[in-house]
Design an enzyme around this catalytic site. Sequence first.
Site, PDB file in Angstrom:
ATOM      1  N   HIS A  33       0.938  -1.083   0.034  1.00 26.98           N
ATOM      2  CA  HIS A  33       0.075  -0.013   0.027  1.00 26.98           C
ATOM      3  C   HIS A  33       0.952   1.290   0.078  1.00 26.98           C
ATOM      4  O   HIS A  33       2.028   1.130   0.627  1.00 26.98           O
ATOM      5  CB  HIS A  33      -0.827   0.196   1.350  1.00 26.98           C
ATOM      6  N   ASP A  48       2.287   2.060   3.283  1.00 25.81           N
ATOM      7  CA  ASP A  48       3.271   1.050   4.020  1.00 25.81           C
ATOM      8  C   ASP A  48       4.744   1.723   3.587  1.00 25.81           C
ATOM      9  O   ASP A  48       5.385   1.284   4.545  1.00 25.81           O
ATOM     10  CB  ASP A  48       3.373  -0.574   3.246  1.00 25.81           C
TER      11      ASP A  48
HETATM   12  C1  XLS Z   1      -7.647  -6.623   4.639  1.00 26.34           C
HETATM   13  C2  XLS Z   1      -7.020  -6.683   3.510  1.00 26.34           C
HETATM   14  C3  XLS Z   1      -5.763  -5.939   3.093  1.00 26.34           C
HETATM   15  C4  XLS Z   1      -5.622  -6.151   1.544  1.00 26.34           C
HETATM   16  C5  XLS Z   1      -4.987  -4.952   0.789  1.00 26.34           C
HETATM   17  O1  XLS Z   1      -8.371  -7.207   5.244  1.00 26.34           O
HETATM   18  O2  XLS Z   1      -6.703  -8.078   3.400  1.00 26.34           O
HETATM   19  O3  XLS Z   1      -4.762  -6.308   3.615  1.00 26.34           O
HETATM   20  O4  XLS Z   1      -5.164  -7.142   1.150  1.00 26.34           O
HETATM   21  O5  XLS Z   1      -5.714  -3.714   1.045  1.00 26.34           O
END
Ligand code: XLS
Length: 438
Positions: free
Chosen positions: A101, A104
Amino acid sequence: MSELFPKIPKISYNNASADPLSFRYYNPDELIMGKPMKEHLRFAMAWWHTLCAEGADMFGPGTADKSFGADKDDWRAHAKAKADAGFELMQKLGIGYFCFHDADIAAEAATLAETNARLDEITDYIKDKMKDTGIKCLWGTSNLFGHKRFMAGAGTSPSVDIYAYAGAKIKKAIELTVKLGGTGYVFWGGREGYETLLNTDMGLELDNLARLMRMAVDYARSIGFTGDFYIEPKPKEPSKHQYDFDVATACNFLRNYGLIKDFKMNVEANHATLAGHTFQHELRVSRVNGVFGSIDANQGDLLLGWDTDQFPSDVYDATLCMYEVLKAGGFTNGGLNFDAKTRRMSYEMEDMFYAFITGMDTFAFGLRKAAQIIEDKRLDGFVAERYAGWKAGLGLDIINNKAGLKELEAHALKAEPALPASGRQELLEGILNRIIVG
Ligand code: XLS
Ligand code: NI
Ligand code: NI
């Protein structure tokens, strides 16, 4: 550069060794059904859980230290330290891809412009590391759920200003994904849903979400993105009801708004079980709808009932997952992204290595067994036999649209139908067990 994890060696395949810092089943270059394991599996590291998540839960703060020796108040030093740690971890484990993301890879700054400048700078750094190591980006996304501005959604926010802000974040995240050569862009609608219909215009929210996705596709294609867009379905948490409830719901949304040709699914195992489905079910629904794309490989704790995103260790589930992957013809732009975190009590980086080794070995085992199921032919043969009536006569006429209700009636009047043959579930489960246990 000095190592951050000097006690961890490069992890390699050693079928005979009891050393937990080795792979028992994952042998990257070994051919399974004519293709190297690493190409079947396309493992990816999730930047967020691996390098950011410190184990906080609703009842207490984090237990792990993810500063990687840097001052966490110095965004640049910390962002670089995280990248250094991530690449060292991926190299030691032989993981070929990562997912991220925007939030991140560099902490958000006070303004959008400043945040974007940070993202430009850190992606230059990451790009250099990608060049040095050959590690690639599987997919990128924007975090449109963490900041309080997104409390009422991003693409489904009642506020036009916040909707525009979300659009700006998506635009930047797509640019970063293209810059890093990512072959996927994910929409996970954490807060795209509602808490109560008493304050919600559902029709407008759904239309707006689709409009934002259309804008994203148009913009991404205009700057040369040729990869796949993914919806990652999840029924609840953080919202009470999320619009992308499961694969079937997401497919209906995509077809309704004419988006189906640009989108596939990123199926997450833990989200499948939250929706009351099995992991295999969600993959099968993707496959039969032509939207099999990528996988977030993890598992939930069925007794806890929330999105614990644990590292996968269930070899039975992994086998059935890899069976679906093989039947879908394998990954194209997608892969197996470990959207998984260690448990709060496993707070050392050493635990992260054990977690990845267990997860990778679980799917490597699953791949080996899925290939055996296919080569064994008993399960597929049973299904083919069960539906053999559709290969000729009236069955074939129905399939070729050559029969209507009158023809069905004429057929039915000839004789009472026999009962369908036994489903033999227990026999088939026994065959599966014998293949898995060996
Ligand atoms: C959360 C999601 C997130 C997605 C990406 O529950 O799994 O981690 O994979 O935003
Ligand atoms: Ni996920
Ligand atoms: Ni999850």
